[in-house]
Design a protein around this motif. Sequence first.
Motif, PDB file in Angstrom:
ATOM      1  N   LYS A   1       1.434   6.553   7.740  1.00 52.52           N
ATOM      2  CA  LYS A   1       0.457   5.529   8.096  1.00 52.52           C
ATOM      3  C   LYS A   1       1.133   4.178   8.306  1.00 52.52           C
ATOM      4  O   LYS A   1       2.045   3.800   7.576  1.00 52.52           O
ATOM      5  CB  LYS A   1      -0.612   5.418   7.004  1.00 52.52           C
ATOM      6  CG  LYS A   1      -1.459   6.679   6.858  1.00 52.52           C
ATOM      7  CD  LYS A   1      -2.517   6.495   5.783  1.00 52.52           C
ATOM      8  CE  LYS A   1      -3.396   7.735   5.657  1.00 52.52           C
ATOM      9  NZ  LYS A   1      -4.425   7.568   4.607  1.00 52.52           N
TER      10      LYS A   1
ATOM     11  N   GLU B   1      -6.767   4.281  -1.271  1.00 55.30           N
ATOM     12  CA  GLU B   1      -5.305   4.359  -1.314  1.00 55.30           C
ATOM     13  C   GLU B   1      -4.803   3.451  -2.430  1.00 55.30           C
ATOM     14  O   GLU B   1      -5.475   2.502  -2.837  1.00 55.30           O
ATOM     15  CB  GLU B   1      -4.695   3.943   0.026  1.00 55.30           C
ATOM     16  CG  GLU B   1      -5.032   4.906   1.165  1.00 55.30           C
ATOM     17  CD  GLU B   1      -4.323   4.525   2.461  1.00 55.30           C
ATOM     18  OE1 GLU B   1      -3.127   4.145   2.390  1.00 55.30           O
ATOM     19  OE2 GLU B   1      -4.954   4.584   3.529  1.00 55.30           O
TER      20      GLU B   1
ATOM     21  N   ILE C   1       0.869  -1.186   0.000  1.00 56.27           N
ATOM     22  CA  ILE C   1       0.000   0.000   0.000  1.00 56.27           C
ATOM     23  C   ILE C   1       0.899   1.228   0.000  1.00 56.27           C
ATOM     24  O   ILE C   1       1.718   1.399   0.908  1.00 56.27           O
ATOM     25  CB  ILE C   1      -0.925   0.034   1.232  1.00 56.27           C
ATOM     26  CG1 ILE C   1      -1.724  -1.271   1.344  1.00 56.27           C
ATOM     27  CG2 ILE C   1      -1.876   1.233   1.145  1.00 56.27           C
ATOM     28  CD1 ILE C   1      -2.627  -1.557   0.175  1.00 56.27           C
TER      29      ILE C   1
ATOM     30  N   ASP D   1       2.256   5.053   0.303  1.00 57.32           N
ATOM     31  CA  ASP D   1       2.023   6.216   1.172  1.00 57.32           C
ATOM     32  C   ASP D   1       3.197   7.169   1.031  1.00 57.32           C
ATOM     33  O   ASP D   1       4.275   6.944   1.588  1.00 57.32           O
ATOM     34  CB  ASP D   1       1.865   5.787   2.630  1.00 57.32           C
ATOM     35  CG  ASP D   1       1.681   6.988   3.561  1.00 57.32           C
ATOM     36  OD1 ASP D   1       1.275   8.066   3.065  1.00 57.32           O
ATOM     37  OD2 ASP D   1       1.948   6.856   4.760  1.00 57.32           O
TER      38      ASP D   1
ATOM     39  N   ASP E   1      -9.464   0.436   6.044  1.00 55.55           N
ATOM     40  CA  ASP E   1      -8.501   1.430   6.508  1.00 55.55           C
ATOM     41  C   ASP E   1      -7.768   2.095   5.359  1.00 55.55           C
ATOM     42  O   ASP E   1      -7.179   3.156   5.530  1.00 55.55           O
ATOM     43  CB  ASP E   1      -7.463   0.779   7.441  1.00 55.55           C
ATOM     44  CG  ASP E   1      -8.082   0.314   8.743  1.00 55.55           C
ATOM     45  OD1 ASP E   1      -9.180   0.792   9.069  1.00 55.55           O
ATOM     46  OD2 ASP E   1      -7.461  -0.516   9.425  1.00 55.55           O
ATOM     47  N   PHE E   2      -7.762   1.448   4.186  1.00 56.63           N
ATOM     48  CA  PHE E   2      -7.041   2.068   3.071  1.00 56.63           C
ATOM     49  C   PHE E   2      -7.854   2.103   1.779  1.00 56.63           C
ATOM     50  O   PHE E   2      -7.301   2.023   0.689  1.00 56.63           O
ATOM     51  CB  PHE E   2      -5.681   1.380   2.827  1.00 56.63           C
ATOM     52  CG  PHE E   2      -5.701  -0.123   2.791  1.00 56.63           C
ATOM     53  CD1 PHE E   2      -5.373  -0.854   3.919  1.00 56.63           C
ATOM     54  CD2 PHE E   2      -6.017  -0.805   1.634  1.00 56.63           C
ATOM     55  CE1 PHE E   2      -5.368  -2.234   3.891  1.00 56.63           C
ATOM     56  CE2 PHE E   2      -6.010  -2.186   1.593  1.00 56.63           C
ATOM     57  CZ  PHE E   2      -5.671  -2.897   2.734  1.00 56.63           C
TER      58      PHE E   2
ATOM     59  N   ARG F   1       2.267   0.854   5.592  1.00 54.87           N
ATOM     60  CA  ARG F   1       2.397   1.264   4.205  1.00 54.87           C
ATOM     61  C   ARG F   1       3.849   1.132   3.737  1.00 54.87           C
ATOM     62  O   ARG F   1       4.772   1.045   4.532  1.00 54.87           O
ATOM     63  CB  ARG F   1       1.935   2.709   4.018  1.00 54.87           C
ATOM     64  CG  ARG F   1       0.448   2.888   3.783  1.00 54.87           C
ATOM     65  CD  ARG F   1      -0.385   2.346   4.879  1.00 54.87           C
ATOM     66  NE  ARG F   1      -1.809   2.711   4.760  1.00 54.87           N
ATOM     67  CZ  ARG F   1      -2.734   2.374   5.625  1.00 54.87           C
ATOM     68  NH1 ARG F   1      -2.407   1.648   6.700  1.00 54.87           N
ATOM     69  NH2 ARG F   1      -3.990   2.723   5.439  1.00 54.87           N
TER      70      ARG F   1
END
Length: 383
Positions: free
Chosen positions: A234, A283, A227, A229, A279-280, A237
């Motif tokens: 965060k 993203e 993920i 970032d 939560d993502f 990530r």
Amino acid sequence: FGVSLEITAFDISSNMATAAEQHGNKILNLEKYEGKGHKIRVMNEDFVGSVMSRSEDGAQSEHFGKYDAVIINSCFGNFFSQEDVMTAAALCLELDGTICVTHPLGIEFPNKQHEEDPETVPNAHPNIIEFREMIRYHALTPGEFIDSLDVLDKDKKVVNRQFYFACAYRVPHRALKEVIRLRGAVASGYGRGGKKLGVPTANLPESLFSNALEEVEAGVYFGWAVIEDATEKKKGRNKQHKAVVNVGYSPTFEGKENKEKIVEAHLIVDDDVIRAPKDFYNETMRLELIGSIRPEMKFPNFPRLMKAIKSDIQMATDALELQPFGALRADPFLVDAAKRVNNTIVLGEDPWVGKDGGDATASWEFEPITDAIMKTSLSRWVL
């Protein structure tokens, strides 16, 4: 030894199938075999077609995962596609089951037949190197290979005889010929993974990746996920996470199947790292698929589906500890999720765009797995 055998044989010749069944039953009627529970069934069908067929509702054939051994004796060269034979064998074998390719006259005899009459015998029997390459991208691992045997003749003298024996064992996973790299924003999906199954998934939007998935078979895959970032604020990530991924239509949800083939990735992480895909949402996720576990299946009920999912997660977790799968964690596609200079995130860099389609929002590419491994630091030990 107290073992009851259930033998299923295949022959495309109706005369041969009938003769084989009659001979088999004659053997079972012998006194030493009577009452032992042995069964022989001969099917007048093509082995590959019968095993790989599906019913109208998409269910696997009766042979799926049923057998603990497959023996291809004296006919391996007669199959039009030896690749399909290996695919069918892997599908119908139980885990740790064995496929054996044999010929009592050794490798020279059938290969001479192939040279003299390629229409009847379209393929040669592979040598040890060719056999290992043949099973490389199947859920099989090589076993013993024999090209001759020392035996006692009628005078009890040791003589060497030509004999062909090549075997492989069924394993839970197989490597893909090409790694599949996907990059895009995580979508909300259908809400089934977390709510109904307790296995939350991060979904890539079907509308953006439909072209990428046209040639990808529906099934359960595994690989690595990151993920992105750019702020690096965060938790969890810019790090590689193990992932088990379903690509397909979710056929068990009858009446609510996906209209298009979609990607549903379950990240195998501790809850304190990333609690759930919600939560993502929105993203950007990078996902690299490198291996396959099984075809997508329609299960008769949710308990059976849940059992399979738990098994898939464990198999993916274990596979990613092995090579070459572990080495691909260091693929630049994953490592370079966030550009750094002197350990500092560089903002404003052009995002990764796959060479096979898409744009800076969502894109994809395919690459031979050997080429992908060559880009990693462990390539010299893995290949």
